[in-house]
Design an enzyme around this catalytic site. Sequence first.
Site, PDB file in Angstrom:
ATOM      1  N   CYS A  66      -9.582  -3.772  -4.828  1.00 24.80           N
ATOM      2  CA  CYS A  66      -8.563  -4.792  -5.080  1.00 24.80           C
ATOM      3  C   CYS A  66      -9.207  -6.092  -5.570  1.00 24.80           C
ATOM      4  O   CYS A  66      -8.647  -6.781  -6.425  1.00 24.80           O
ATOM      5  CB  CYS A  66      -7.738  -5.014  -3.827  1.00 24.80           C
ATOM      6  SG  CYS A  66      -6.787  -3.523  -3.390  1.00 24.80           S
ATOM      7  N   ASN A 119       0.864  -1.170   0.000  1.00 26.91           N
ATOM      8  CA  ASN A 119       0.000   0.000   0.000  1.00 26.91           C
ATOM      9  C   ASN A 119       0.907   1.228   0.000  1.00 26.91           C
ATOM     10  O   ASN A 119       1.719   1.399   0.900  1.00 26.91           O
ATOM     11  CB  ASN A 119      -0.911  -0.027   1.228  1.00 26.91           C
ATOM     12  CG  ASN A 119      -1.928   1.071   1.214  1.00 26.91           C
ATOM     13  OD1 ASN A 119      -1.593   2.244   1.072  1.00 26.91           O
ATOM     14  ND2 ASN A 119      -3.186   0.709   1.374  1.00 26.91           N
ATOM     15  N   HIS A 150      -3.352   0.594  -3.397  1.00 28.73           N
ATOM     16  CA  HIS A 150      -3.420  -0.386  -2.319  1.00 28.73           C
ATOM     17  C   HIS A 150      -2.357  -1.456  -2.562  1.00 28.73           C
ATOM     18  O   HIS A 150      -1.739  -1.495  -3.634  1.00 28.73           O
ATOM     19  CB  HIS A 150      -4.801  -1.025  -2.275  1.00 28.73           C
ATOM     20  CG  HIS A 150      -5.841  -0.171  -1.621  1.00 28.73           C
ATOM     21  ND1 HIS A 150      -7.060  -0.662  -1.240  1.00 28.73           N
ATOM     22  CD2 HIS A 150      -5.847   1.145  -1.278  1.00 28.73           C
ATOM     23  CE1 HIS A 150      -7.779   0.305  -0.691  1.00 28.73           C
ATOM     24  NE2 HIS A 150      -7.062   1.411  -0.692  1.00 28.73           N
ATOM     25  N   SER A 157      -7.467  -9.408   3.682  1.00 26.20           N
ATOM     26  CA  SER A 157      -8.542  -9.675   2.733  1.00 26.20           C
ATOM     27  C   SER A 157      -8.801  -8.427   1.892  1.00 26.20           C
ATOM     28  O   SER A 157      -8.877  -7.321   2.422  1.00 26.20           O
ATOM     29  CB  SER A 157      -9.803 -10.081   3.498  1.00 26.20           C
ATOM     30  OG  SER A 157     -10.806 -10.493   2.617  1.00 26.20           O
ATOM     31  N   GLU A 181      -2.539  -4.683  -3.242  1.00 21.87           N
ATOM     32  CA  GLU A 181      -2.802  -5.557  -4.382  1.00 21.87           C
ATOM     33  C   GLU A 181      -2.712  -4.801  -5.704  1.00 21.87           C
ATOM     34  O   GLU A 181      -2.150  -5.321  -6.678  1.00 21.87           O
ATOM     35  CB  GLU A 181      -4.191  -6.204  -4.243  1.00 21.87           C
ATOM     36  CG  GLU A 181      -4.358  -7.059  -3.004  1.00 21.87           C
ATOM     37  CD  GLU A 181      -4.864  -6.301  -1.779  1.00 21.87           C
ATOM     38  OE1 GLU A 181      -5.425  -6.952  -0.889  1.00 21.87           O
ATOM     39  OE2 GLU A 181      -4.710  -5.064  -1.696  1.00 21.87           O
ATOM     40  N   CYS A 192     -10.141  -5.271  -0.392  1.00 21.82           N
ATOM     41  CA  CYS A 192     -11.292  -4.374  -0.464  1.00 21.82           C
ATOM     42  C   CYS A 192     -11.966  -4.594  -1.825  1.00 21.82           C
ATOM     43  O   CYS A 192     -11.483  -5.358  -2.658  1.00 21.82           O
ATOM     44  CB  CYS A 192     -10.835  -2.925  -0.316  1.00 21.82           C
ATOM     45  SG  CYS A 192      -9.897  -2.316  -1.742  1.00 21.82           S
TER      46      CYS A 192
END
Length: 165
Positions: free
Chosen positions: A100, A57, A68, A95, A70, A97
Amino acid sequence: MTADQPPAVPPDLAPDERDRFFLGLAVDQARIGWEEGGVPIGAALVHDGRVLAVGRNRRVQMGSAIRHGETDCVERAGRLPASVYRSSVLYTTLSPCFMCAGTALLYEIPRIVIGENRSFSQSEELLRSHGVRLDVLDDPACTELMQRMLTERPELWREDIGEEP
């Protein structure tokens, strides 16, 4: 080797050890992001046992609305054939968002290995409904990073997920 270059993958790892190894790369990125003053979420994109990219991030560091862990990782992987994404695994410390998850769905990444989902699990139902395999490792380092984030920088976390203070 710099912080942005992943190490070589040790040979002959069992599948669960491989997942832990690749998640460890994402954790390393999350720690770097935290030390840079950002959100401690990291990711790694792996194809056929080869690390294509790592990311973290970088919203704070780059003044970005969308960088972010990912999305940074996928961006750093660069332009790849769709077939590569469709047979890759995305490792992430938290996990994903919806943004992503949308990136993973757009490129049809079939499997996401998640470090922890106690702090956040917004898109898991969406991902599963599109056939994405989610494996949650419940990794203590990932949990610790997020707990520290929520304790020490809660306003930054709320900003990161689009919530008002």
